[in-house]
Design an enzyme around this catalytic site. Structure first.
Site, PDB file in Angstrom:
ATOM      1  CD  GLU A   1     -11.514 -16.780   5.150  1.00 46.38           C
ATOM      2  OE1 GLU A   1     -12.090 -17.860   5.037  1.00 46.38           O
ATOM      3  OE2 GLU A   1     -12.052 -15.765   5.636  1.00 46.38           O
TER       4      GLU A   1
ATOM      5  NE  ARG B   1      -3.622   2.079   2.624  1.00 46.40           N
ATOM      6  CZ  ARG B   1      -4.682   2.085   3.387  1.00 46.40           C
ATOM      7  NH1 ARG B   1      -4.926   1.063   4.149  1.00 46.40           N
ATOM      8  NH2 ARG B   1      -5.481   3.100   3.407  1.00 46.40           N
TER       9      ARG B   1
ATOM     10  NE  ARG C   1     -21.163 -22.980  13.166  1.00 42.63           N
ATOM     11  CZ  ARG C   1     -20.398 -22.350  12.293  1.00 42.63           C
ATOM     12  NH1 ARG C   1     -20.460 -22.660  11.021  1.00 42.63           N
ATOM     13  NH2 ARG C   1     -19.538 -21.425  12.675  1.00 42.63           N
TER      14      ARG C   1
HETATM   15  P1  0O2 Z   1     -16.951 -14.232   9.829  1.00 42.35           P
HETATM   16  O1  0O2 Z   1     -17.628 -13.754  11.058  1.00 42.35           O
HETATM   17  O2  0O2 Z   1     -16.845 -13.175   8.771  1.00 42.35           O
HETATM   18  O3  0O2 Z   1     -15.655 -14.911  10.082  1.00 42.35           O
HETATM   19  P2  0O2 Z   1     -15.755 -22.273   6.364  1.00 42.35           P
HETATM   20  O4  0O2 Z   1     -17.049 -22.458   7.120  1.00 42.35           O
HETATM   21  O5  0O2 Z   1     -15.213 -20.870   6.497  1.00 42.35           O
HETATM   22  O6  0O2 Z   1     -14.716 -23.285   6.650  1.00 42.35           O
HETATM   23  P3  0O2 Z   1     -16.839 -21.779   3.811  1.00 42.35           P
HETATM   24  O7  0O2 Z   1     -18.183 -21.341   4.219  1.00 42.35           O
HETATM   25  O8  0O2 Z   1     -16.732 -22.578   2.549  1.00 42.35           O
HETATM   26  O9  0O2 Z   1     -16.109 -22.617   4.911  1.00 42.35           O
HETATM   27  O10 0O2 Z   1     -15.871 -20.548   3.740  1.00 42.35           O
HETATM   28  P4  0O2 Z   1     -15.920 -19.378   2.702  1.00 42.35           P
HETATM   29  O11 0O2 Z   1     -16.913 -19.606   1.640  1.00 42.35           O
HETATM   30  O12 0O2 Z   1     -14.505 -19.173   2.303  1.00 42.35           O
HETATM   31  O13 0O2 Z   1     -16.444 -18.181   3.624  1.00 42.35           O
HETATM   32  C1  0O2 Z   1     -15.778 -17.788   4.752  1.00 42.35           C
HETATM   33  C2  0O2 Z   1     -16.046 -16.349   5.085  1.00 42.35           C
HETATM   34  O14 0O2 Z   1     -16.393 -15.597   3.908  1.00 42.35           O
HETATM   35  C3  0O2 Z   1     -17.202 -16.127   6.032  1.00 42.35           C
HETATM   36  O15 0O2 Z   1     -16.743 -16.274   7.337  1.00 42.35           O
HETATM   37  C4  0O2 Z   1     -17.603 -14.685   5.708  1.00 42.35           C
HETATM   38  O16 0O2 Z   1     -16.697 -13.761   6.297  1.00 42.35           O
HETATM   39  C5  0O2 Z   1     -17.409 -14.653   4.219  1.00 42.35           C
HETATM   40  N1  0O2 Z   1     -18.628 -15.082   3.519  1.00 42.35           N
HETATM   41  C6  0O2 Z   1     -18.813 -16.218   2.840  1.00 42.35           C
HETATM   42  N2  0O2 Z   1     -20.040 -16.270   2.316  1.00 42.35           N
HETATM   43  C7  0O2 Z   1     -20.663 -15.132   2.672  1.00 42.35           C
HETATM   44  C8  0O2 Z   1     -21.968 -14.607   2.417  1.00 42.35           C
HETATM   45  O17 0O2 Z   1     -22.804 -15.200   1.754  1.00 42.35           O
HETATM   46  N3  0O2 Z   1     -22.241 -13.390   2.962  1.00 42.35           N
HETATM   47  C9  0O2 Z   1     -21.336 -12.674   3.685  1.00 42.35           C
HETATM   48  N4  0O2 Z   1     -21.722 -11.492   4.172  1.00 42.35           N
HETATM   49  N5  0O2 Z   1     -20.098 -13.165   3.956  1.00 42.35           N
HETATM   50  C10 0O2 Z   1     -19.766 -14.364   3.449  1.00 42.35           C
HETATM   51  P5  0O2 Z   1     -17.725 -16.634   8.516  1.00 42.35           P
HETATM   52  O18 0O2 Z   1     -17.013 -17.576   9.409  1.00 42.35           O
HETATM   53  O19 0O2 Z   1     -19.062 -17.089   7.985  1.00 42.35           O
HETATM   54  O20 0O2 Z   1     -17.971 -15.302   9.253  1.00 42.35           O
END
Ligand code: 0O2
Length: 256
Positions: free
Chosen positions: A166, A52, A83
């Protein structure tokens, strides 16, 4: 695995009532576990801040608008462990829960998202474990972002630990949509009414269209320079940066 870690893992397993000493031990081990992720966040934040600042001082366009970091809370880790049906050992948590350390990089344009991902991926000490391109292939609800799972080495006093972080890279429009969608999900406790789901999908499409329009405008205004330099390109300082360097050379430090 250290004796401490083995003991902590034994305590983590359900069915065994831990003694006070064991609990103290577990707390220390957990603190060490979390600290590694905190250091991983710091390493990655530094990498992104360096990019940056380089762009800020030496190029006309800075692709990084905003960076935020978060360490998953112990409650949230435990929740995800149950979970996912993950074995409650540090080793299993390390490999299964890959978003304990998270960084979000917000960029102005979609091309910037890929450019930053590209630059980071090419850094010698970073290993890209996985890529989820929800920009090219949005989720059915409309979610768009580029996710990179990277491993960064953290150099401790007695060992080098590879830490998984991540990275979520997205545009301002993607970020706006995702934060609203996240709030809506919490408000409705994940039981979002159909009309709201439809509204969200529609607004996601609008956000994607806005990204396309803005990218197009950016290219028109900046012409060929819009895509910006890629890693390995010679660094061409902007007029502003040159003026800044000239002032430093002429002894006018701190004038900017
Ligand atoms: P937080 O509170 O942001 O950390 P995983 O359950 O992570 O092992 P998944 O679901 O395949 O597997 O992971 P993915 O698709 O890489 O998504 C991980 C994170 O991406 C989420 O973390 C969210 O931060 C974001 N994300 C994914 N899908 C969505 C969505 O549909 N809407 C929004 N707003 N954010 C999303 P967490 O742990 O859900 O929440």
């Amino acid at each position: 695995m250290s004796a401490d870690a083995a003991e902590a893992e034994r305590v983590l397993r359900p069915g065994s009532a831990p003694t006070l000493d064991e609990l103290v031990q577990l707390r220390a081990e957990f603190a060490r576990f979390m600290l590694q992720y905190q250091f991983g966040i710091r390493e990655m934040t530094t990498k992104i801040e360096i990019l940056r600042e380089e762009f800020l001082h030496l190029h006309e366009h800075n692709p990084i608008e905003h960076v935020s970091a978060r360490l998953k809370t112990p409650e949230s880790i435990i929740d995800k462990v149950s979970r996912k049906g993950c074995d409650p050992s540090f080793e299993a948590i390390r490999t299964t829960i890959t978003d304990i350390a998270g960084l979000r990089v917000t960029c102005a344009f979609v091309s910037d998202v890929y450019r930053i991902a590209d630059m980071l991926s090419q850094q010698d000490d970073l290993t890209v474990l996985a890529v989820k391109d929800y920009v090219a292939r949005p989720k059915p609800n409309g979610y768009r972002s580029l996710h990179l799972l990277v491993q960064v080495p953290v150099f401790l006093s007695d060992a080098t630990v590879p830490v998984t972080v991540e990275l979520q890279l997205r545009t301002i429009a993607m970020d706006f949509w995702a934060s609203l969608e996240h709030k809506i999900h919490y408000k409705y406790d994940h039981e979002v009414p159909d009309d709201v789901v439809t509204g969200l999908a529609r607004s996601a499409a609008t956000a994607a269209e806005l990204d396309t329009l803005m990218e197009d405008l950016h290219r028109r205004v900046h012409g060929d320079r819009a895509p910006g330099p890629r890693r390995g390109d010679p660094i061409v300082p902007s007029d502003d940066a040159l003026e800044h360097l000239r002032r430093i050379r002429d002894g006018e430090r701190g004038s900017r």
